[in-house]
Scaffold this motif. Structure first.
Motif, mmCIF file in Angstrom:
data_model
loop_
_atom_site.group_PDB
_atom_site.id
_atom_site.type_symbol
_atom_site.label_atom_id
_atom_site.label_comp_id
_atom_site.label_asym_id
_atom_site.label_seq_id
_atom_site.Cartn_x
_atom_site.Cartn_y
_atom_site.Cartn_z
ATOM 1 N N PHE A 94 15.521 6.008 6.437
ATOM 2 C CA PHE A 94 14.541 6.417 6.775
ATOM 3 C C PHE A 94 13.446 5.344 7.105
ATOM 4 N N HIS A 95 13.929 4.320 7.443
ATOM 5 C CA HIS A 95 13.146 2.941 7.471
ATOM 6 C C HIS A 95 11.903 3.006 8.536
ATOM 7 N N ALA A 96 12.105 3.824 9.479
ATOM 8 C CA ALA A 96 10.999 3.996 10.224
ATOM 9 C C ALA A 96 9.729 4.779 9.654
ATOM 10 N N GLU A 97 9.951 5.231 8.463
ATOM 11 C CA GLU A 97 8.557 5.894 7.725
ATOM 12 C C GLU A 97 7.904 4.880 7.072
ATOM 13 N N ASP A 98 6.873 5.308 6.555
ATOM 14 C CA ASP A 98 5.903 4.380 5.974
ATOM 15 C C ASP A 98 6.344 4.034 4.563
ATOM 16 N N ILE A 99 5.980 2.890 3.887
ATOM 17 C CA ILE A 99 6.234 2.411 2.676
ATOM 18 C C ILE A 99 6.187 3.423 1.352
ATOM 19 N N GLY A 100 4.860 4.331 1.498
ATOM 20 C CA GLY A 100 4.567 5.311 0.536
ATOM 21 C C GLY A 100 5.700 6.374 0.559
ATOM 22 N N PHE B 167 3.259 -3.448 1.226
ATOM 23 C CA PHE B 167 3.725 -3.629 0.136
ATOM 24 C C PHE B 167 3.906 -2.570 -1.032
ATOM 25 N N SER B 168 5.132 -2.204 -1.588
ATOM 26 C CA SER B 168 5.268 -1.528 -2.895
ATOM 27 C C SER B 168 6.157 -2.107 -3.710
ATOM 28 N N SER B 169 6.007 -1.884 -4.953
ATOM 29 C CA SER B 169 7.059 -2.398 -5.870
ATOM 30 C C SER B 169 6.935 -1.833 -7.302
ATOM 31 N N VAL B 170 7.916 -1.458 -8.024
ATOM 32 C CA VAL B 170 8.092 -1.121 -9.415
ATOM 33 C C VAL B 170 9.048 -2.122 -9.926
ATOM 34 N N GLY B 171 8.440 -2.707 -11.191
ATOM 35 C CA GLY B 171 9.547 -3.470 -11.705
ATOM 36 C C GLY B 171 9.212 -4.961 -11.493
ATOM 37 N N ASN B 172 10.359 -5.712 -11.638
ATOM 38 C CA ASN B 172 10.424 -7.017 -11.856
ATOM 39 C C ASN B 172 10.878 -7.957 -10.941
ATOM 40 N N ILE B 173 10.846 -7.538 -9.340
ATOM 41 C CA ILE B 173 11.142 -8.052 -8.266
ATOM 42 C C ILE B 173 10.085 -8.834 -7.828
ATOM 43 N N ARG B 174 10.204 -9.997 -7.639
ATOM 44 C CA ARG B 174 9.159 -10.771 -7.154
ATOM 45 C C ARG B 174 8.692 -11.017 -5.818
ATOM 46 N N PHE B 175 7.613 -10.967 -5.313
ATOM 47 C CA PHE B 175 7.182 -11.339 -3.912
ATOM 48 C C PHE B 175 6.142 -12.337 -3.743
ATOM 49 N N VAL B 176 6.307 -13.327 -2.948
ATOM 50 C CA VAL B 176 5.285 -14.228 -2.624
ATOM 51 C C VAL B 176 5.001 -14.595 -0.913
ATOM 52 N N GLY C 126 7.494 -1.339 -15.344
ATOM 53 C CA GLY C 126 8.747 -0.497 -15.443
ATOM 54 C C GLY C 126 9.880 -0.439 -14.622
ATOM 55 N N TYR C 127 10.273 0.716 -14.324
ATOM 56 C CA TYR C 127 11.602 0.924 -13.436
ATOM 57 C C TYR C 127 11.398 2.319 -13.069
ATOM 58 N N MET C 128 12.308 2.643 -12.073
ATOM 59 C CA MET C 128 12.451 3.952 -11.585
ATOM 60 C C MET C 128 13.601 4.476 -11.847
ATOM 61 N N SER C 129 13.447 5.754 -12.183
ATOM 62 C CA SER C 129 14.529 6.521 -12.703
ATOM 63 C C SER C 129 14.828 8.219 -12.058
ATOM 64 N N GLY C 130 13.968 8.481 -11.150
ATOM 65 C CA GLY C 130 14.270 9.736 -10.711
ATOM 66 C C GLY C 130 13.121 10.606 -11.148
ATOM 67 N N LYS C 131 12.345 10.353 -12.137
ATOM 68 C CA LYS C 131 11.229 11.003 -12.674
ATOM 69 C C LYS C 131 10.067 10.877 -12.123
ATOM 70 N N PRO C 132 9.047 11.721 -12.006
ATOM 71 C CA PRO C 132 7.767 11.626 -11.383
ATOM 72 C C PRO C 132 7.241 10.528 -11.934
ATOM 73 N N GLN C 133 6.436 9.592 -11.027
ATOM 74 C CA GLN C 133 5.603 8.481 -11.656
ATOM 75 C C GLN C 133 4.661 8.194 -10.245
ATOM 76 N N LYS C 134 3.548 7.389 -10.679
ATOM 77 C CA LYS C 134 2.687 7.054 -9.755
ATOM 78 C C LYS C 134 3.279 5.730 -9.103
ATOM 79 N N PHE C 135 2.840 5.469 -7.628
ATOM 80 C CA PHE C 135 3.293 4.263 -7.128
ATOM 81 C C PHE C 135 2.127 3.746 -6.520
ATOM 82 N N ARG C 136 2.162 2.500 -6.209
ATOM 83 C CA ARG C 136 0.773 1.893 -5.382
ATOM 84 C C ARG C 136 1.476 1.138 -4.204
#
Length: 199
Positions: A66-72, A104-113, A129-139
């Motif tokens: 799905f790479h053509a889709e938006d990051i959200g 950009f969107s990220s969950v957890g300890n991957i670093r980006f500069v 935190g981390y992703m596990s398939g449970k509903p959560q909010k993203f930024r």
């Protein structure tokens, strides 16, 4: 494992190595350049070995599809594929060439500069935190980038003491990867990094 992705708007160099003693790497990455954008994702499955690989590679596959889709949407889909899996941290970004805009969107300890030739640095903050398939909010965050901007994105297996000077002081992506080589030797964890430049 080394992979290079390039066109006239981007040059990206990816390096990956599994933890010592493991046959599979628990990290996965995707780098893909089209005429309109460059997309990059790094996922780190929790722990190491087969189950970590299963989680991170599921994220890679869904982003590839799905790479053509938006990051959200991509971060939502990445979370969905982790149902009944161990979980993972992930960072995804997409550079839109015509707009010189990076999302950009990220969950957890991957670093980006991101470093711009004007001397400014951008460190977008992840959701903890981390992703596990449970509903959560993203930024999802968006910001402009300058032509010639350099970036690094990496999993926590790479421990670099001076990221700013690494991007600022080295002229080419090959120079940066050569500078990173000493930090890839310990192999106490799965390790992935992608360094690149946007034109």
């Amino acid at each position: 494992m080394i992979q290079i992705e390039e066109n006239n708007r981007v040059y990206a160099y990816a390096y990956q190595m599994q933890k010592e003693g493991k046959t599979l790497c628990g990290d996965s990455f995707l780098i893909k350049a089209t005429e309109d954008y460059f997309i990059c994702a790094v996922a780190d499955g929790l722990g190491s070995g087969e189950r970590a690989y299963e989680s991170s590679s599921a994220i890679k596959e869904v982003i590839e599809e799905f790479h053509a889709e938006d990051i959200g949407l991509l971060i939502e889909k990445s979370n969905e594929v982790l149902k009944n899996k161990r979980g993972a941290t992930v960072a995804i970004f997409k550079a839109y060439f015509k707009q010189n805009q990076l999302t950009f969107s990220s969950v957890g300890n991957i670093r980006f500069v991101l470093y711009s030739p004007s001397g400014t640095f951008v460190y977008p903050l992840p959701v903890l935190g981390y992703m596990s398939g449970k509903p959560q909010k993203f930024r999802v965050q968006s910001f402009p980038y300058d032509t010639g901007a350099k970036f690094i994105i990496h999993s926590d297996g790479l421990n670099i003491p001076a990221v700013k000077s690494l991007l600022k002081d080295n002229r080419t992506i090959e120079d940066i990867s050569n500078q990173l080589e000493p930090y890839t030797k310990s192999r106490q964890d799965d390790l992935t990094y992608v360094v690149g430049q946007l034109f």
